[in-house]
Structures are given as C-alpha cells and as structure tokens.
Enzyme design. Structure first.
Site, short mmCIF file in Angstrom:
data_model
loop_
_atom_site.label_atom_id
_atom_site.label_comp_id
_atom_site.label_asym_id
_atom_site.label_seq_id
_atom_site.Cartn_x
_atom_site.Cartn_y
_atom_site.Cartn_z
N ARG A 74 -3.06 -10.40 4.38
CA ARG A 74 -3.35 -10.50 2.95
C ARG A 74 -2.17 -9.89 2.19
NH1 ARG A 74 -5.36 -7.21 -0.94
NH2 ARG A 74 -6.81 -8.09 -2.46
N LYS A 87 0.83 -1.21 0.00
CA LYS A 87 0.00 0.00 0.00
C LYS A 87 0.87 1.26 0.00
CE LYS A 87 -4.19 -2.07 0.60
NZ LYS A 87 -5.15 -2.60 1.56
N1 PMM Z 1 -7.10 -4.30 0.03
C1 PMM Z 1 -7.31 -4.37 -1.28
C2 PMM Z 1 -8.27 -5.24 -1.81
N2 PMM Z 1 -8.98 -6.06 -1.01
N3 PMM Z 1 -9.47 -6.84 1.16
C3 PMM Z 1 -9.29 -6.78 2.46
N4 PMM Z 1 -10.01 -7.56 3.28
N5 PMM Z 1 -8.38 -5.93 3.04
C4 PMM Z 1 -7.62 -5.09 2.29
O1 PMM Z 1 -6.82 -4.33 2.85
C5 PMM Z 1 -7.81 -5.11 0.87
C6 PMM Z 1 -8.76 -6.01 0.34
C7 PMM Z 1 -6.54 -3.47 -2.20
O2 PMM Z 1 -5.32 -4.01 -2.53
P1 PMM Z 1 -5.00 -4.70 -3.95
O3 PMM Z 1 -5.56 -3.81 -5.02
O4 PMM Z 1 -3.55 -4.79 -4.01
O5 PMM Z 1 -5.63 -6.04 -3.97
#
Ligand code: PMM
Length: 281
Positions: A244, A204
């Site tokens: 994650r 992030k």
């Molecule tokens: N961040 C992203 C997408 N999905 N789901 C959860 N539960 N928590 C998160 O922090 C989260 C998520 C955005 O990140 P990406 O675009 O790299 O997938």
C-alpha cells in the site's frame, strides 16, 4: 495499492485530496501510473488523530468510491466502520480494508461476510489517540503473528472465507521504530499463516529516520518514497500479496527491478556489441 486519502489531516499527504474532485483525479492518476487497487479512506489514523463522525466519513468517501468504481477501478474502502463499509460496498467498492481488523466495530464482520468481499485485517491494538502506549511486546514478530492468527481464526468462525482474509502487520500502529524493522525482517513468519499479506510502510515515521543521525530531524513524509520503494520491494520479494503506497511510480520501478532479477538467466553469456543499444555501461 495506491492510497487515496480523502482527509484534511493524514500525516503523509494531509489535505491534498480532501475535495472529492481532487481525490477522484488523484485516483485516476494512480491508476494511470500502474496501481492495481485504489484504497479510499476518509479517516486519518495518525497518532493522536480525532475521529470524524460517521456522516462526515460517508460524505468524504462515497462520491470518490462511486466515481472511481464506475470508471472500472478496483476500489478498497479504508474504514473501521460497518456503516461506511456497507455503503461503500453498495457504491462499488470491492474490498474492505479495516485497520482494526474488525475490532473497532462489532458490525463490521457481518457486513463483510454478507457481501462476500475480501477483507484486509490489520494488526491493531486500539485507536490512534493512545495506540503508541500499547507498543509493548515480548517478541514483536511472535506477538503480531499470534494476535493476527487469532484474529483470522475469529474471522473464519464468523463466516469469512480464509482465502479472502488479507493480513497486514500494521506498520506504525502501536509499533516503535525497532518493532517496524523487526516485522519487516520477519515477514516470512507472517506469510506462514497462509493468508495473503498486505504491507503498508509508505512514508511512515520509522522510514523518516533512515540515514538521519540520532537526534537529527526526520526526513519529511514526501521525502520517504525511495525508502518506501525499498521496503515494498523487500516485501514483494518475500511474497507479499500487495503493498500500500502513496507514490506508485517509485514502488513500481522497484518491483520491476525485483522482477528483472527474478527472471534473469543466472548464467547469461555472450557479448554485447551495442547493436541493441546496450553498448553503454
Ligand atoms: N496505514 C494507514 C492507513 N491505512 N491500511 C492498511 N491495511 N495498512 C496500513 O499500514 C495502513 C492502512 C496510515 O497511513 P496513511 O495515513 O498514509 O494512509
């Protein structure tokens, strides 16, 4: 939890796994590297992102969910849409991960309750297009704790089993850099809510500023995995249920370090003679 983004435009790995075959292969690779769960998503949530249609989101995620689930993977579907969650559950997904915690689609909670599936409810204040204007808090930890506990109460009232509600503070979602660090520092207060906690700091923007002088260019997303491993290890040591991440090996190594420290004998004695290959410093 390893991330499989079937999107053309995610900030972290946009476009790399957009073709179903590439996403499936990537999922297999994450499993081989040690991921326990694969989080398959078809909508980018980066600030300012445009939403795909339901049909397009289904086209992206269903073949990937079904192929990986058929191979025995534990799959979560990352979606804000009830229809996508319902079809993904039918295709073999076992968990629904909703960055809106059920707020974006009023049908979501019914689908999840009906399926009895675990539900990840992330802290969310609105769609990505304008979420950063909502990054206003009196005390970010207290405010996120209170908004998430209210959400959990509503989810329980709607029929979800409390132990199956995973909470997530939503790093980067309606949060400025300082908010994200405060939340990492305050994770123990989120854990006090008594739900499993998922932490998603991976790559992030706030991590891109680590080690960069004020006004300097942030490090690019692909250069944020070591920092991610450090934040994930912090979360795990405090008792998070899951982290994650995009790059599994680096975070797994950090977890192994945490485990070695946790399981060390605090007063180990004796002397190494090198016979066990431990002669070098
Ligand atoms: N961040 C992203 C997408 N999905 N789901 C959860 N539960 N928590 C998160 O922090 C989260 C998520 C955005 O990140 P990406 O675009 O790299 O997938």
């Amino acid at each position: 939890m390893g991330v499989v983004n079937v999107t053309p435009d995610s900030f972290s790995d946009g476009g790399q796994w957009f073709e179903p075959a590439a996403a499936i292969e990537h999922g297999r690779e994450l499993l081989a590297q040690g991921a326990d769960i694969l989080d398959v998503g078809g909508e980018s949530t980066r600030p300012g992102a445009e939403r795909p249609t339901v049909a397009e989101e289904l086209r992206r995620v269903l073949p990937v969910v079904s192929a990986l689930a058929d191979e025995g993977a534990l799959v979560s579907v990352d979606t804000m849409r009830a229809e996508v969650a319902a079809q993904a559950l039918r295709a073999g997904a076992a968990i629904v991960n909703d960055v809106s915690g059920g707020l974006a689609d009023e049908g979501m909670v019914g689908v999840v309750a009906g399926a009895g599936a675990p539900f990840v409810a992330m802290h969310w204040r609105g769609h990505s297009a304008d979420m950063q204007s909502k990054a206003v808090y009196d005390d970010v930890v207290a405010d996120v704790v209170s908004e998430l506990s209210e959400r959990a109460r509503e989810l329980v009232a709607a029929g979800l089993e409390p132990s199956r509600i995973v909470l997530d503070p939503g790093f980067g979602f309606a949060k400025l850099t300082a908010h994200n660090w405060s939340l990492l520092r305050g994770l123990d207060r989120l854990l006090e809510l008594g739900h499993p906690l998922l932490v998603g700091t991976s790559r992030k923007t706030f991590l891109g500023r680590v080690g960069v002088a004020p006004g300097g260019d942030p490090r690019p997303p692909l250069d944020r995995d070591v920092v991610t491993a450090a934040t994930s290890m912090h979360a795990a040591r405090l008792g998070a249920w899951g982290v994650r991440v995009h790059h599994v090996p680096s975070t797994l190594d950090a977890m192994r370090v945490a485990q070695a420290i946790e399981s060390a004998d605090g007063s180990a004695g004796g002397s190494a003679d090198g016979s066990a290959g431990e002669g070098a410093p």
